[in-house]
Design a protein around this motif. Structure first.
Motif, PDB file in Angstrom:
ATOM      1  N   TYR A 207      31.816  -4.834 -14.815  1.00 56.41           N
ATOM      2  CA  TYR A 207      31.857  -3.432 -14.398  1.00 56.41           C
ATOM      3  C   TYR A 207      31.211  -2.563 -15.468  1.00 56.41           C
ATOM      4  N   ASP A 243      36.786  -2.963 -13.652  1.00 55.18           N
ATOM      5  CA  ASP A 243      36.879  -1.809 -12.748  1.00 55.18           C
ATOM      6  C   ASP A 243      37.279  -0.620 -13.604  1.00 55.18           C
ATOM      7  N   TYR A 289      39.481   1.343 -18.642  1.00 53.45           N
ATOM      8  CA  TYR A 289      39.006   0.310 -17.730  1.00 53.45           C
ATOM      9  C   TYR A 289      40.097  -0.712 -17.418  1.00 53.45           C
TER      10      TYR A 289
END
Length: 631
Positions: A207, A243, A289
């Protein structure tokens, strides 16, 4: 708790630090990177150094930090002076989108067979970094914006760590006429593996990019990743972003909206707004994150194909509508590919018992897939608040620590755990007393001989800061030792005269007024981070240094002879404190015995020259140790 000691150890005064000692017949160690009663332990142009990993070939990696502030307030001087004799001010590093990015962390390597000097700390460039003392063609100091970190290495000289992206600029538009640019970078942390031939392999997270669904607006965040350890099969363990959490997405949306606000006189570019949120503020970052443990397998051609990147499972399955930030990190790995670290998990499957606990990941022998395994820390009647695993040896012994209240204070305690024992519980060895002491202890590494190194508090006073010392615990005889008790006298700063008497070596320095000042040499091991199979230990030690004078703006004050002035006490002796430096310890040769401080020549003149600041001893992470009867 399983107690492992047969008797309590006596409390002994250790020099000016009041540390705790052991009288067991453990191996004697000597510091082998002493040169001219100083430690070769940092990169030139920095103040502090830390050794973090050592391999079987007596090669190590480390980090040097604390960039020296070299400017002075003397108009007749050229404006730059490098000083090594005392403690000088460090450059203040402030991260702001309105200021250039200045690096403060520099990687280095050292080895016993160094062609120039054994264990010489050599600056190691990653991602184009320059050394702190490098100058350009015009003789101006090069300002490096890339922070670099090494955390470990294997026996084939593969080094692992992380780095930041270099500085970028955007032309400033605003009301401050003196401001020329905004400053930012593409990412804050990126894992890296460096092979023996110097090939840098970037460990990119899965990500990196935020896309706002409503208008497909793309923001390059960079994500984050780090490589913490590597085994001899070139399998790297670490963690990476997978993510972003909902709160952080909201912050990025606000940045996008602000950058597109047509009514704003001077809209802030989205990159600058996001960078401000990526910098830490008050101990936290506004962009966080989802983080998962990872492994990366390096191939023979120094590449990592996509199939060689494995995200390790989290210790729970989050609800689909959960907005919490779940974190898992790989921190250690053995040669069988077993990874240890920590992960959020529901203890015993209960969703109201969410904790971050020590764990390990091991491949299923049938499917070949990595599976999560929880290490239950709760062997007490009261609550353990968190736990973490740092390392694992090839015999499946994990070392880590947990947090719980002991005698009314939240403490951290060292444990070990055998993954091959189906009925295993964590084992908490006794340290300096029978039973569970309230001394915080943290292990950092274990070798295949069952020797564990780390750090431990060494005073019991609950009302004062507690200094730390390096320890070594031997699983074979359950011996837990403060390494400073089993150093040779030379490794503590002592010299022996013709009559066989030992006293601290007196170091002479020339003050800015031309007078000669003296103080006693001293080394004190505060941290052991790695141990190889031969017993070589690397970590951090304090070296005593006198303190320079500097003005309210942090500039050195020079004397009439053009050299810095030292701080002195009422007796005219220099005030001293400690600097942290890389330390390398090896088992002493011959029949050397450990230094017994109580038999030393009276140290009173040395002590009058300025007490050590206990503040330097706080917050530092941690070796082994036979006593030497001094004549």
């Amino acid at each position: 708790m399983k107690s492992k000691f047969d008797k309590a150890l006596s409390v002994v005064a250790l020099s000016v630090l009041g540390a705790i000692g052991s009288v067991h017949a453990a191996p004697v160690y000597e510091i082998v990177n002493i040169e001219d009663f100083d430690l070769k332990g940092n990169v030139d142009g920095t103040s502090r150094g830390y050794a973090l990993g050592v391999n079987a070939n007596d090669e190590l990696v480390g980090v040097s930090k604390g960039k020296k502030k070299l400017s002075v307030d003397d108009e007749d001087d050229d404006g730059v002076i490098d000083v090594e004799d005392g403690i000088a001010p460090e450059e203040t590093i402030v991260y702001s989108v309105f200021l250039p990015i200045i690096a403060n962390n520099f990687t280095f390597t050292a080895e016993e067979n160094d062609a120039e000097s054994p264990w010489n700390p050599n600056f190691f460039s990653i991602n184009g970094t320059t050394a702190p003392t490098d100058v350009d063609d015009e003789g101006e100091l090069i300002i490096n914006s890339v922070d670099t970190f090494f955390y470990g290495m294997n026996d084939t000289d593969v080094k692992v760590g992380s780095y930041t992206a270099p500085e970028k600029t955007i032309d400033y538009e605003g009301t401050d006429e003196d401001q020329e640019f905004w400053y930012y970078r593409d990412f804050e942390l990126r894992g890296v593996a460096v092979t023996a031939d110097g090939t840098e392999i970037e460990l990119k997270p899965s990500y990196e990019t935020y896309v706002r669904e409503e208008d497909d607006f793309v923001v390059e965040l960079g994500g984050w990743s780090a490589a913490a350890a590597v085994n001899n099969n070139n399998l790297v363990a670490g963690y990476a972003s997978t993510d972003i959490i909902e709160f952080s997405a909201d912050r990025i949306d606000d940045c996008i909206d602000a950058s597109e606000n047509e009514d704003a006189e001077f809209p802030v570019p989205v990159e600058i707004c996001v960078q401000a949120d990526q910098y830490p503020s008050n101990g936290r970052r506004n962009i966080s994150y989802q983080t998962r443990a990872h492994v990366w397998q390096i191939e023979a051609d120094n590449t990592i194909p996509e199939d060689n990147i494995v995200e390790l499972p989290l210790g729970l399955t989050p609800d689909e509508d959960s907005t919490l930030n779940y974190i898992a990190q790989g921190l250690g790995i053995n040669n069988d590919g077993v990874v240890v670290g920590r992960s959020h998990t529901y203890r015993n499957g209960k969703k109201d018992d969410l904790y971050q606990d020590a764990s390990y990941w091991q491949k299923n022998t049938t499917t070949g897939e990595y599976e999560y395994n929880w290490i239950d820390p709760d062997i007490f009647s009261d609550t353990v608040y968190s736990s973490i695993a740092y390392d694992i040896n090839d015999n499946g012994i994990v070392v880590g620590s947990f947090q719980k209240y002991i005698s009314g204070y939240l403490r951290e305690k060292f444990f070990y755990y055998d993954i091959n024992d189906p009925a295993a519980e964590i084992v908490v060895p006794d340290d300096f007393q029978d039973g569970l002491s309230d001394l915080t202890s943290k292990p950092k590494a274990i070798n295949n001989a069952g020797q564990v190194v780390g750090n431990i508090e060494v005073t019991y006073d609950k009302e004062k800061p507690r200094p730390k010392a390096g320890f070594l615990f031997n699983m074979n005889d359950n011996e837990f030792i403060n390494i400073n008790d089993n150093l040779t006298c030379e490794s503590k700063g002592y010299v022996q005269d013709e009559d066989g008497e030992w006293a601290r070596h007196q170091i002479e320095v020339i003050d800015g007024d031309g007078s000669i000042l003296t103080y006693g040499a001293e080394f004190y091991v505060v941290e052991a981070n790695s141990i190889n199979e031969d017993g070589t230990i690397v970590g951090t030690a304090f070296v005593r240094k006198p303190i320079y004078q500097y003005d309210d703006e942090g500039n050195l004050i020079l004397g009439e002879n053009g050299t810095p002035l030292f701080e002195i006490d009422g007796n005219g002796d220099p005030l001293t404190s400690f600097l942290t430096r890389m330390v390398v310890l090896k088992p002493a040769s011959g029949n050397q015995e450990a230094c017994t401080e109580s038999d030393l020549v009276d140290d009173e003149p040395y002590e009058r020259q300025g007490a050590a600041s206990f503040a330097w001893l706080l917050g530092l992470p941690l070796l082994w140790l036979r006593r030497r009867k001094l004549k």
